[in-house]
Design an enzyme around this catalytic site. Structure first.
Site, PDB file in Angstrom:
ATOM      1  CB  THR A   1      -0.856   0.040   1.278  1.00 29.15           C
ATOM      2  OG1 THR A   1       0.037   0.128   2.406  1.00 29.15           O
ATOM      3  CG2 THR A   1      -1.732  -1.193   1.416  1.00 29.15           C
TER       4      THR A   1
ATOM      5  CE1 TYR B   1      17.363  -3.984  -0.183  1.00 28.98           C
ATOM      6  CE2 TYR B   1      17.824  -6.189   0.649  1.00 28.98           C
ATOM      7  CZ  TYR B   1      17.443  -4.873   0.869  1.00 28.98           C
ATOM      8  OH  TYR B   1      17.134  -4.461   2.141  1.00 28.98           O
TER       9      TYR B   1
ATOM     10  CE  LYS C   1      19.316  -0.443   3.138  1.00 30.37           C
ATOM     11  NZ  LYS C   1      20.039   0.186   4.246  1.00 30.37           N
TER      12      LYS C   1
HETATM   13  P1  NAP Z   1      18.606  -3.792  12.974  1.00 29.13           P
HETATM   14  O1  NAP Z   1      19.291  -4.409  14.140  1.00 29.13           O
HETATM   15  O2  NAP Z   1      17.138  -3.972  12.834  1.00 29.13           O
HETATM   16  O3  NAP Z   1      18.957  -2.247  12.959  1.00 29.13           O
HETATM   17  C1  NAP Z   1      18.155  -1.266  12.429  1.00 29.13           C
HETATM   18  C2  NAP Z   1      18.268  -0.054  13.354  1.00 29.13           C
HETATM   19  O4  NAP Z   1      17.617   1.050  12.737  1.00 29.13           O
HETATM   20  C3  NAP Z   1      17.605  -0.266  14.716  1.00 29.13           C
HETATM   21  O5  NAP Z   1      18.536   0.030  15.745  1.00 29.13           O
HETATM   22  C4  NAP Z   1      16.446   0.739  14.751  1.00 29.13           C
HETATM   23  O6  NAP Z   1      16.339   1.328  16.065  1.00 29.13           O
HETATM   24  C5  NAP Z   1      16.904   1.767  13.719  1.00 29.13           C
HETATM   25  N1  NAP Z   1      15.780   2.444  13.072  1.00 29.13           N
HETATM   26  C6  NAP Z   1      14.761   1.880  12.377  1.00 29.13           C
HETATM   27  N2  NAP Z   1      13.883   2.830  11.979  1.00 29.13           N
HETATM   28  C7  NAP Z   1      14.373   4.011  12.436  1.00 29.13           C
HETATM   29  C8  NAP Z   1      13.921   5.354  12.363  1.00 29.13           C
HETATM   30  N3  NAP Z   1      12.771   5.690  11.746  1.00 29.13           N
HETATM   31  N4  NAP Z   1      14.669   6.315  12.944  1.00 29.13           N
HETATM   32  C9  NAP Z   1      15.823   6.013  13.583  1.00 29.13           C
HETATM   33  N5  NAP Z   1      16.300   4.762  13.694  1.00 29.13           N
HETATM   34  C10 NAP Z   1      15.575   3.772  13.129  1.00 29.13           C
HETATM   35  O7  NAP Z   1      19.232  -4.311  11.594  1.00 29.13           O
HETATM   36  P2  NAP Z   1      20.729  -4.573  11.084  1.00 29.13           P
HETATM   37  O8  NAP Z   1      20.700  -5.893  10.431  1.00 29.13           O
HETATM   38  O9  NAP Z   1      21.737  -4.288  12.118  1.00 29.13           O
HETATM   39  O10 NAP Z   1      20.829  -3.492   9.891  1.00 29.13           O
HETATM   40  C11 NAP Z   1      21.635  -2.337   9.944  1.00 29.13           C
HETATM   41  C12 NAP Z   1      21.872  -1.828   8.520  1.00 29.13           C
HETATM   42  O11 NAP Z   1      22.564  -2.803   7.732  1.00 29.13           O
HETATM   43  C13 NAP Z   1      20.593  -1.486   7.756  1.00 29.13           C
HETATM   44  O12 NAP Z   1      20.820  -0.324   6.984  1.00 29.13           O
HETATM   45  C14 NAP Z   1      20.410  -2.687   6.839  1.00 29.13           C
HETATM   46  O13 NAP Z   1      19.661  -2.384   5.693  1.00 29.13           O
HETATM   47  C15 NAP Z   1      21.857  -3.003   6.510  1.00 29.13           C
HETATM   48  N6  NAP Z   1      22.094  -4.377   6.042  1.00 29.13           N
HETATM   49  C16 NAP Z   1      21.925  -5.436   6.894  1.00 29.13           C
HETATM   50  C17 NAP Z   1      22.185  -6.726   6.432  1.00 29.13           C
HETATM   51  C18 NAP Z   1      22.001  -7.932   7.333  1.00 29.13           C
HETATM   52  O14 NAP Z   1      22.097  -9.072   6.836  1.00 29.13           O
HETATM   53  N7  NAP Z   1      21.794  -7.752   8.627  1.00 29.13           N
HETATM   54  C19 NAP Z   1      22.608  -6.943   5.090  1.00 29.13           C
HETATM   55  C20 NAP Z   1      22.754  -5.828   4.265  1.00 29.13           C
HETATM   56  C21 NAP Z   1      22.509  -4.556   4.745  1.00 29.13           C
HETATM   57  P3  NAP Z   1      14.937   1.864  16.696  1.00 29.13           P
HETATM   58  O15 NAP Z   1      13.970   0.757  16.584  1.00 29.13           O
HETATM   59  O16 NAP Z   1      15.343   2.214  18.104  1.00 29.13           O
HETATM   60  O17 NAP Z   1      14.558   3.069  15.912  1.00 29.13           O
END
Ligand code: NAP
Length: 279
Positions: free
Chosen positions: A111, A152, A167
């Site tokens: 949506t 991606y 992204k």
């Molecule tokens: P994660 O633990 O879910 O971290 C995401 C963080 O973003 C959380 O601490 C969350 O904190 C914060 N967040 C979400 N919405 C927000 C908002 N509106 N304002 C401020 N903070 C916000 O995930 P992660 O795996 O560590 O990912 C970190 C980064 O790596 C991301 O950019 C992700 O796309 C990238 N990445 C991850 C992987 C993987 O396999 N893990 C692979 C490729 C890329 P709050 O809930 O406190 O806001």
């Protein structure tokens, strides 16, 4: 999870001040920890202040770290957070755009509200933060911005349309700002990690051992990346070691984006050829 100390000098970022969005969990937390271990002062910022403060408490023996509540999808909150971070640390040398959100859904079931939710965080939030801190860095004539993207952004990903599109926008922003601000002392780059086995991915993306094995089988290196594979690259880009890199995206994915091609056939062929004739 404790970050294994990397082999960079422990004073690599001494005197530097960093802001890590989404620094309370997962990759962001590991980046904050590694920055502290290498001498930087750190502010972590996201929506859940309680969790951020818990992380800050847990990491406080490593150096100066504090928490700021901020929804990066709201440009006014980003403005307030940037001013508060600047006031706390005196300056900001490094911004890590790590915060993001994601969900899996067939595109035809999206949506506008769900689309905007992700794009507002991943693309617009990264823009608000980059602009707020970028302006300050341009004024001081130096700074580094590192955004965390995903493979991606180039390939697209069925079921992940809003995040993939957002992204891709962050990659374009990285290249554009990288070229626009480099000569003025501000280096803008990105890191594209492959699958990283953190609680969030275990819970939402590969909740069963079978699903985990399937993801693993797509990685030529046959291992998941770790948070430290990302934080080491952040240290590199944030330090003098990265002084010649602008507008670049560094991929750290164990070769996943290259695909396995005929890798499995090659192993089978090798095994067949190794067998003695007639065996
Ligand atoms: P994660 O633990 O879910 O971290 C995401 C963080 O973003 C959380 O601490 C969350 O904190 C914060 N967040 C979400 N919405 C927000 C908002 N509106 N304002 C401020 N903070 C916000 O995930 P992660 O795996 O560590 O990912 C970190 C980064 O790596 C991301 O950019 C992700 O796309 C990238 N990445 C991850 C992987 C993987 O396999 N893990 C692979 C490729 C890329 P709050 O809930 O406190 O806001």
């Amino acid at each position: 999870m404790a970050v294994t100390p990397s082999s960079f000098r422990s004073d690599l970022l001494a005197g530097k001040c960093a802001v890590v969005t989404g620094g309370g969990t997962g990759i962001g937390r590991a980046v904050a920890e590694d920055l502290l271990r290498h001498g930087a002062r750190v502010v972590i910022a996201s929506r859940n202040l309680e969790r951020l403060e818990e992380t800050a408490r847990e990491l406080s023996s490593l150096g100066e770290i504090s928490a700021l509540a901020c929804d990066i999808a709201d440009d006014r909150q980003v403005k307030t957070m940037a001013a508060a971070a600047q006031e706390r640390m005196g300056r900001v040398d490094l911004l890590i755009n790590n915060a993001a959100a994601n969900f899996i859904r067939p595109s035809e079931m999206l949506t506008p509200v769900r689309w905007r939710k992700i794009v507002d965080i991943v693309l617009n939030g990264t823009f608000y933060c980059s602009l707020e801190f970028g302006r300050r860095m341009l004024e001081q004539g130096s700074g580094r911005i590192v955004s965390i993207v995903a493979a991606y952004a180039w390939t697209g990903a069925p079921g992940l349309l809003p995040s993939a599109a957002a992204k891709a926008g962050v990659v374009a922003m990285t290249r554009t700002l990288g070229a626009e601000w480099a000569a003025r002392g501000v280096l803008v780059n990105a890191i594209s990690p492959g699958p990283i086995d953190v609680p969030q991915t275990r819970e939402h993306l590969w909740p069963t051992p079978e699903m985990q094995a399937k993801v693993l089988s797509s990685i030529p290196l046959d291992r998941f990346g770790s948070e430290q594979d990302v934080s080491s690259l952040v240290l590199f880009l944030a330090s003098d070691l990265g002084r010649n890199i602008a507008g670049e995206v560094i991929v750290s994915d164990g070769g996943q984006s290259l695909g396995r091609g005929a890798l499995d056939m090659l192993s089978e062929l090798r095994a067949v050829r190794a067998k003695p004739k007639g065996a």
